[in-house]
Design a protein around this motif. Structure first.
Motif, PDB file in Angstrom:
ATOM      1  N   TRP A 457       0.820  -1.207   0.000  1.00  0.00           N
ATOM      2  CA  TRP A 457       0.000   0.000   0.000  1.00  0.00           C
ATOM      3  C   TRP A 457       0.856   1.261   0.000  1.00  0.00           C
ATOM      4  N   ARG A 458       2.025   1.221   0.623  1.00  0.00           N
ATOM      5  CA  ARG A 458       2.910   2.401   0.550  1.00  0.00           C
ATOM      6  C   ARG A 458       3.383   2.619  -0.881  1.00  0.00           C
ATOM      7  N   ALA A 459       3.721   1.521  -1.561  1.00  0.00           N
ATOM      8  CA  ALA A 459       4.157   1.657  -2.952  1.00  0.00           C
ATOM      9  C   ALA A 459       3.027   2.163  -3.833  1.00  0.00           C
ATOM     10  N   VAL A 460       1.788   1.711  -3.569  1.00  0.00           N
ATOM     11  CA  VAL A 460       0.647   2.181  -4.355  1.00  0.00           C
ATOM     12  C   VAL A 460       0.381   3.660  -4.081  1.00  0.00           C
ATOM     13  N   ALA A 461       0.408   4.061  -2.801  1.00  0.00           N
ATOM     14  CA  ALA A 461       0.100   5.447  -2.448  1.00  0.00           C
ATOM     15  C   ALA A 461       1.117   6.419  -3.024  1.00  0.00           C
ATOM     16  N   THR A 462       2.361   5.979  -3.171  1.00  0.00           N
ATOM     17  CA  THR A 462       3.401   6.850  -3.732  1.00  0.00           C
ATOM     18  C   THR A 462       3.605   6.614  -5.218  1.00  0.00           C
ATOM     19  N   ALA A 463       2.744   5.790  -5.849  1.00  0.00           N
ATOM     20  CA  ALA A 463       2.830   5.494  -7.291  1.00  0.00           C
ATOM     21  C   ALA A 463       4.207   4.961  -7.666  1.00  0.00           C
ATOM     22  N   ASP A 464       4.766   4.095  -6.817  1.00  0.00           N
ATOM     23  CA  ASP A 464       6.068   3.487  -7.085  1.00  0.00           C
ATOM     24  C   ASP A 464       5.845   2.280  -7.996  1.00  0.00           C
ATOM     25  N   ARG A 465       5.879   2.520  -9.302  1.00  0.00           N
ATOM     26  CA  ARG A 465       5.539   1.481 -10.273  1.00  0.00           C
ATOM     27  C   ARG A 465       6.467   0.274 -10.164  1.00  0.00           C
ATOM     28  N   ALA A 466       7.780   0.495 -10.016  1.00  0.00           N
ATOM     29  CA  ALA A 466       8.731  -0.612  -9.985  1.00  0.00           C
ATOM     30  C   ALA A 466       8.474  -1.517  -8.790  1.00  0.00           C
ATOM     31  N   THR A 467       8.256  -0.924  -7.616  1.00  0.00           N
ATOM     32  CA  THR A 467       8.012  -1.733  -6.418  1.00  0.00           C
ATOM     33  C   THR A 467       6.694  -2.481  -6.525  1.00  0.00           C
ATOM     34  N   PRO A 477      -5.726 -11.025 -11.038  1.00  0.00           N
ATOM     35  CA  PRO A 477      -6.617  -9.860 -11.166  1.00  0.00           C
ATOM     36  C   PRO A 477      -5.954  -8.549 -10.772  1.00  0.00           C
ATOM     37  N   LEU A 478      -5.128  -8.564  -9.715  1.00  0.00           N
ATOM     38  CA  LEU A 478      -4.434  -7.335  -9.350  1.00  0.00           C
ATOM     39  C   LEU A 478      -3.405  -6.962 -10.410  1.00  0.00           C
ATOM     40  N   GLY A 479      -2.750  -7.968 -11.018  1.00  0.00           N
ATOM     41  CA  GLY A 479      -1.851  -7.691 -12.129  1.00  0.00           C
ATOM     42  C   GLY A 479      -2.592  -7.077 -13.303  1.00  0.00           C
ATOM     43  N   ALA A 480      -3.830  -7.546 -13.547  1.00  0.00           N
ATOM     44  CA  ALA A 480      -4.638  -6.947 -14.607  1.00  0.00           C
ATOM     45  C   ALA A 480      -4.995  -5.508 -14.276  1.00  0.00           C
ATOM     46  N   ALA A 481      -5.289  -5.218 -12.992  1.00  0.00           N
ATOM     47  CA  ALA A 481      -5.596  -3.841 -12.599  1.00  0.00           C
ATOM     48  C   ALA A 481      -4.385  -2.930 -12.795  1.00  0.00           C
ATOM     49  N   ILE A 482      -3.187  -3.417 -12.467  1.00  0.00           N
ATOM     50  CA  ILE A 482      -1.976  -2.617 -12.670  1.00  0.00           C
ATOM     51  C   ILE A 482      -1.742  -2.397 -14.159  1.00  0.00           C
ATOM     52  N   ARG A 483      -2.021  -3.420 -14.964  1.00  0.00           N
ATOM     53  CA  ARG A 483      -1.854  -3.281 -16.414  1.00  0.00           C
ATOM     54  C   ARG A 483      -2.848  -2.271 -16.995  1.00  0.00           C
ATOM     55  N   LEU A 484      -4.038  -2.192 -16.423  1.00  0.00           N
ATOM     56  CA  LEU A 484      -5.052  -1.268 -16.920  1.00  0.00           C
ATOM     57  C   LEU A 484      -4.823   0.166 -16.462  1.00  0.00           C
ATOM     58  N   PHE A 485      -4.479   0.347 -15.179  1.00  0.00           N
ATOM     59  CA  PHE A 485      -4.477   1.686 -14.586  1.00  0.00           C
ATOM     60  C   PHE A 485      -3.136   2.126 -14.028  1.00  0.00           C
ATOM     61  N   GLY A 486      -2.124   1.269 -14.061  1.00  0.00           N
ATOM     62  CA  GLY A 486      -0.879   1.616 -13.405  1.00  0.00           C
ATOM     63  C   GLY A 486      -0.944   1.281 -11.927  1.00  0.00           C
ATOM     64  N   PRO A 487      -0.020   1.816 -11.100  1.00  0.00           N
ATOM     65  CA  PRO A 487       0.009   1.457  -9.673  1.00  0.00           C
ATOM     66  C   PRO A 487      -1.288   1.755  -8.936  1.00  0.00           C
ATOM     67  N   LEU A 488      -2.051   2.769  -9.381  1.00  0.00           N
ATOM     68  CA  LEU A 488      -3.291   3.107  -8.682  1.00  0.00           C
ATOM     69  C   LEU A 488      -4.411   2.103  -8.938  1.00  0.00           C
ATOM     70  N   GLY A 489      -4.169   1.105  -9.775  1.00  0.00           N
ATOM     71  CA  GLY A 489      -5.196   0.102 -10.014  1.00  0.00           C
ATOM     72  C   GLY A 489      -5.615  -0.632  -8.755  1.00  0.00           C
TER      73      GLY A 489
END
Length: 679
Positions: A457-467, A477-489
């Motif tokens: 959640w810290r990586a998501v809140a700071t939009a740390d895509r690599a982490t 499904p979470l990988g699909a959300a990241i693929r669709l929207f980036g870290p904020l998925g």
């Protein structure tokens, strides 16, 4: 005529709570619905309702019976909201027993080896918290047979020990306290330990569900055995026929017949595996009720005497049931008979050497170590801070109770790593880490679900895509959300609207069943409100990865999604979901256009994860994209709890059902979907 049908009576109570008015009639009841409720039920604002089919047919009234959409919608709304509350029982009018009578009952109820109970003061009036926890348990005996039952459990709100049937029935028969009771005259309300009590209640419900599932599955064993015999007979005959033809075939046909025999054997193995998967039972537990019942009681302080030594103890006489509440050992916490030692008050489990001859010694049960409190990690620049926060008003009641960390024992010694903490599976129930280690031949490892969740959640809140990419399984499904929207998925999967970023969080790891992912649940707090979440995760090798984020409490975060009872009903309107940041292939675009508004984001992400995992299949090349999308949606949604037929799903995509069924076969051969592998 009074309304006696339970289904109609329930619907009328729900409509009344939502602002409707109704009046009983001779044959049917007249109901006036608010405009909002009438639109939700697809009923006129003034409607006659009845539970009698004859009246409905002759008088034109609406038949409200099991299966009617309005009744199902009301039930879904009640289950989604949950039933939580606090109830205080009225103080009995009869004279309570005196101190000497209570002490005599206590000595009979709690015999202490090497000790004797002695009164240490007069009894005082208290309100003892008792928890009533309810859940809907869904049993999938096979893909064609499923059952749903309600299970209730009553536990002591302070010790977490189960309340006997006769005791809770006596409590349930008592009347509640009057609303005009002066606060000054009310007894002292003892505070409950909700975290411990809810955890113990869930463990009891889980154990009962497992026993019930075994009984139901046993009834279906004959059907499974008969199907296996039919398959074995069919393939044995096929192999025998191939062998006969090979014996008289020429040299140019032997190789072809050998290949056919090998393919037949492989097909038999695959078919038997399908039968095993089809008849593998599965349990889904959905918490729906949490009541804190304050029962009148007398608190009796006693001392356990052994010579000059005195060990204080508090006992609670439940007036409504005329019995003492069960007690735990002050040393180890087990509900075993007490033993007074020379240095402490214990029980037969933690003091085995002092057990008398007529009690066989028992090995000490492993004590649960305290769950680690969420570590504070406050930083500047809007970084996510880990802190226990209260659940929002829309959270299920069990979620509000389970988020409180259990109180730590007085000992300051650090628990051994081999002893399970409150958030880790027990030794008899291996975790995902242990099962993965056993498969890979590596030593079992422990992963702190709270630490892993906080990192994500810290990586998501700071939009740390690599982490985020290192912490998320790509084919999930979470990988699909990241693929669709980036870290904020991950935030959109938790139903957090765009623009809101969490600043605080809480975590609580829940015990899981074998062969299912771990579940860490909690609350995310933004500047405007709080959102519940559940993170499903596991190990790939020795590395923890996240599979899925769901917007509700973890006890219900399983393969079966909440709010997906029928096609066209969603928890999260598609208008609240942002558009994807990249181009979608034709099948994914069809899933996005049709599955998302019909079933919600959680199921759409599962469908996208399944499709992207399947890849480009040559057998599907002639099929139009909507046909393939409908096949993926039907297969994934069926295993996620959406029991809509192929015809319904095909109609939603505007394609022919037979073409959807033909497309499902190559997809299933590749995806191997099951109740546990839903994408």
């Amino acid at each position: 005529m009074p309304v006696t049908d339970p289904a109609l009576r329930f619907w009328l109570r729900y409509a009344t709570r939502e602002g409707a008015l109704w009046e009983e009639g001779a044959q049917a009841s007249l109901v006036v619905l608010p405009q909002r409720l009438a639109g939700a039920f697809s009923l006129p604002e003034e409607v006659l309702v009845t539970s009698d089919p004859e009246v409905a047919r002759e008088d034109g009234a609406t038949l409200i019976a099991p299966g009617h959409p309005a009744l199902d919608q009301a039930a879904d709304a009640i289950l989604t909201t949950g039933d939580a509350g606090r109830l205080t029982l009225a103080w009995p009018a009869r004279v309570p027993p005196g101190a000497d009578t209570l002490l005599a009952h206590a000595r009979d109820r709690f015999p202490v080896d090497h000790g004797r109970l002695d009164a240490a003061g007069p009894p005082r009036r208290v309100l003892l918290p008792v928890l009533r926890v309810g859940a809907l348990v869904h049993f999938d005996v096979s893909m064609e047979s499923s059952f749903q039952e309600r299970m209730d459990c009553w536990v002591d709100g302070r010790s977490g020990l189960e309340i006997a049937d006769g005791v809770w029935r006596a409590l349930a028969a008592q009347s509640p306290e009057a609303d005009d009771t002066p606060a000054a005259s009310r007894p002292i309300a003892l505070p409950p330990d909700l975290a411990r009590a809810v955890r113990e209640a869930y463990r009891l419900i889980d154990a009962r569900a497992a026993v019930r599932s075994a009984v139901i599955a046993k009834d279906a064993e004959d059907e499974r055995a008969a199907e296996i015999r039919r398959v074995e007979r069919y393939y044995s005959d096929a192999l025998a026929s191939i062998a006969r033809r090979r014996a008289t075939a020429g040299a140019d046909r032997v190789a072809m017949l050998d290949a056919r025999a090998e393919a037949t054997r492989a097909e038999r193995v695959r078919r038997l595996a399908e039968i095993e998967d089809k008849h593998r039972s599965h349990i889904d537990i959905r918490p729906i009720r949490l009541h804190v019942v304050e029962a009148p009681a007398l608190e009796l302080p006693v001392d356990v005497l052994r010579g000059p030594r005195r060990y204080p103890l508090l006992l609670h006489w439940m007036l409504g049931a005329s019995t003492f509440a069960r007690v735990r050992c002050p040393s180890c916490g087990e509900p075993a008979p007490l033993v007074a030692a020379k240095d402490r008050l214990g029980c037969e489990r933690c003091l085995p050497s002092r057990v008398p001859a007529h009690h066989p010694p028992q090995p000490p049960a492993p004590a649960s170590a305290p769950a680690p409190a969420p570590a504070s990690a406050s930083r500047g620049n809007g970084a996510l801070r880990t802190a226990p926060v209260a659940a929002p008003g829309t959270a299920p009641p069990a979620a509000r109770a389970a988020k409180q960390p259990p109180a730590a024992p007085p000992s300051t010694a650090r628990p051994s790593v081999t002893r399970p903490s409150a958030g880790q599976p027990s030794a008899t129930q291996p975790s995902v880490a242990q099962r993965s280690a056993a498969r890979h031949g590596t030593p079992a490892i422990r992963v702190d679900g709270g630490d892993f969740t906080a990192r994500l959640w810290r990586a998501v809140a700071t939009a740390d895509r690599a982490t985020v990419r290192t912490l998320v399984a790509p084919e999930s499904p979470l990988g699909a959300a990241i693929r669709l929207f980036g870290p904020l998925g991950a935030l959109y999967a938790a139903e957090i609207p765009p623009g809101e970023i969490p600043t605080e969080m809480s975590v609580d790891h829940l015990p899981t069943m074998p062969e299912v992912p771990e579940v860490t649940t909690g609350v995310l707090r933004t500047a405007h409100r709080q959102y519940t979440y559940s993170l499903r995760w596991g190990l790939e090798g020795r590395r923890p990865v996240a599979y899925e984020v769901l917007p509700y409490f973890g006890a219900a975060a399983g393969p079966r999604l909440l709010g997906t009872g029928r096609w066209g009903e969603t928890r999260q309107p598609s208008s609240r979901v942002p558009s994807p940041i990249g181009e979608l292939d034709p099948v994914a675009a069809a899933i996005w256009r049709t599955t998302l508004p019909a079933t919600g984001l959680a199921l759409a992400l599962r469908c996208l994860a399944a499709w992207w995992r399947a890849g480009e299949l040559p057998a599907l090349a002639p099929c139009p994209a909507p046909v393939v999308a409908a096949a993926v949606t039907r297969m994934v949604s069926w295993r996620s709890g959406l029991r809509s037929s192929t015809d319904v799903v095909a109609a939603g995509f505007g394609v022919e059902p037979d073409r959807v069924r033909n497309a499902e076969r190559p997809l299933q051969r590749t995806l191997q979907l099951s109740r546990l592998q839903t994408w």
